[in-house]
Scaffold this motif. Structure first.
Motif, short mmCIF file in Angstrom:
data_model
loop_
_atom_site.label_atom_id
_atom_site.label_comp_id
_atom_site.label_asym_id
_atom_site.label_seq_id
_atom_site.Cartn_x
_atom_site.Cartn_y
_atom_site.Cartn_z
N ARG A 260 0.83 -1.20 0.00
CA ARG A 260 0.00 0.00 0.00
C ARG A 260 0.87 1.26 0.00
N LEU A 263 2.19 1.72 -3.46
CA LEU A 263 1.12 2.21 -4.34
C LEU A 263 0.91 3.72 -4.15
N LEU A 267 1.26 6.03 -7.47
CA LEU A 267 0.01 6.44 -8.13
C LEU A 267 0.10 7.77 -8.88
N GLU A 271 -1.22 4.59 -13.28
CA GLU A 271 -1.66 3.36 -12.62
C GLU A 271 -0.49 2.40 -12.43
N PRO A 272 -0.18 2.05 -11.18
CA PRO A 272 0.96 1.18 -10.93
C PRO A 272 0.69 -0.24 -11.43
N ARG A 274 1.61 -4.36 -11.22
CA ARG A 274 2.03 -5.30 -10.19
C ARG A 274 3.53 -5.55 -10.23
N VAL A 277 5.39 -2.79 -8.35
CA VAL A 277 5.25 -2.90 -6.90
C VAL A 277 6.09 -4.05 -6.37
N LEU A 303 -5.17 -2.20 -4.83
CA LEU A 303 -5.08 -0.97 -5.63
C LEU A 303 -6.40 -0.20 -5.55
N THR A 306 -6.89 1.27 -2.02
CA THR A 306 -5.98 2.39 -1.77
C THR A 306 -6.47 3.65 -2.47
N ARG A 307 -6.91 3.50 -3.71
CA ARG A 307 -7.45 4.65 -4.45
C ARG A 307 -8.68 5.23 -3.75
#
Length: 359
Positions: A260, A263, A267, A271-272, A274, A277, A303, A306-307
């Motif tokens: 998190r 991310l 961000l 868009e990250p 995988r 990360v 994701l 978190t957003r």
């Protein structure tokens, strides 16, 4: 703190993926519970200082409230205790050292609860403070309330003494809290029936079932629902807060929390993925996904969550425009942000902001 004590954090860049897995996923036991084990063994005449040295552990770390010992080290300690004492039922000794501190702050939260039922519900909630090497549940069955325990090993399979110590301590703690002996309706033990079953009969004073699917104590409803003389609502709330803070610190060591954080950092760049990360955490994509699944989530869910959480925080800042927020959340097209927001909150970002301003 001794070198043997588990510390948490990001794996080193030079570590292999398997080495990283051993470090970050290692199951541990709190120093408070380890201290209880040690005191119970020392009361049986065992030299735990010598045992700790033999096992590569630092005895003085038992006094460090933040220290945690590897689960496999505790497994080896139980194994050596059985070998040296010749007593397979040595785990029952834990009943002789009953004190709330063995359960860390969870013990005090249990003690200040209104009933044992409420206390055990708290214990389930905070069990990972004591050890993250077991699953604990408390539920109402037709025959009564059951406190159900399943101890997991790490690289080594767990010993039966580990689970039996937990059952013995829990039962003795109930008696200590209520001020009277408490006899379960039934005791379930995963291990085989021992050659000498008398220590178990003498201690539990209840029907015993060996080779059970899990370890458990089953209690009468009346015993679990009776008021506790140690109840203190104000203290219970205080201990809940302390336990919650401890769990929050503990959670910071989990891959979900680490991912998190990554991310949040990535961000604003879009868009990250995988892969990005996983690289930031020095893990393979496969390992990252597996770790997240073990912690009850997935990369896409994390994701999205978190957003959503960041969106709420950003919308509380009146100087930030909706366009800025969309880009900070990694949405290349603002319309995608609006669609996602409506899915999250069933309203537009603008409607959400107006509603929150009024509330």
């Amino acid at each position: 703190m001794g070198a043997n004590v588990v510390s948490f954090g990001y794996p080193s860049q030079g570590a292999t993926d398997s080495e990283q897995e051993d470090v970050s996923m290692e199951k541990t036991t709190s120093s408070s519970w380890a201290m209880g084990i040690v005191k119970s063994l020392e009361m049986d005449g065992l030299d735990c200082q010598a045992l700790f040295k033999e096992l590569g552990l630092v005895y003085a770390d038992l006094e460090n409230p933040d220290a945690r010992f590897p689960q496999d080290s505790m497994t080896r300690l139980w194994q050596r205790a059985v070998e040296l004492s010749g007593n397979p039922a040595v785990g029952l000794n834990m009943a002789r050292v009953v004190r709330p501190a063995s359960f860390s702050v969870a013990g005090y939260a249990l003690m200040s609860s209104r009933t044992l039922k409420e206390g055990f519900e708290r214990l389930v909630r905070y069990q990972r403070i004591i050890a993250d090497s077991a699953d604990l549940s408390f539920r109402l069955l037709p025959e009564g309330y059951a406190l159900i325990l399943t101890v997991h090993g790490d690289l080594l399979p767990p010993t039966r003494q580990s689970a039996e110590a937990s059952l013995a301590f829990a039962l003795a703690f109930c008696g200590w809290l209520t001020g009277r002996p408490l006899h379960p309706r039934q005791v379930l033990i995963q291990g085989d029936q021992p050659k000498n079953v008398e220590p178990y009969k003498k201690f539990f004073h209840a029907p015993l079932t060996f080779n059970a699917p899990y370890d458990a104590l089953v209690f009468d409803r009346a015993d679990m629902e009776a008021p506790l003389p140690t109840a203190d609502e104000a203290m219970a709330k205080l201990h809940d807060r302390f336990a919650g803070e401890f769990l929050a610190r503990f959670a910071s060591n989990r891959v979900t929390h680490q991912a998190r954080q990554v991310l949040c950092r990535l961000l604003p760049q879009g868009e990250p993925k995988r892969e990005a990360v996983a690289q930031s955490l020095h893990l393979s994509q496969r390992t990252l996904q597996r770790r997240l699944q073990e912690e009850g989530t997935s990369f896409q869910t994390l994701l999205d969550d978190t957003r959503r959480e960041l969106a709420e925080q950003y919308l509380a800042q009146p100087q930030m425009t909706l366009l800025e927020i969309a880009y900070l959340l990694g949405f290349a097209d603002p319309s995608n942000f609006f669609r996602a927001f409506r899915r999250w909150f069933d309203e537009t970002p603008g409607e959400y902001r107006v509603r929150k301003a009024i509330e």
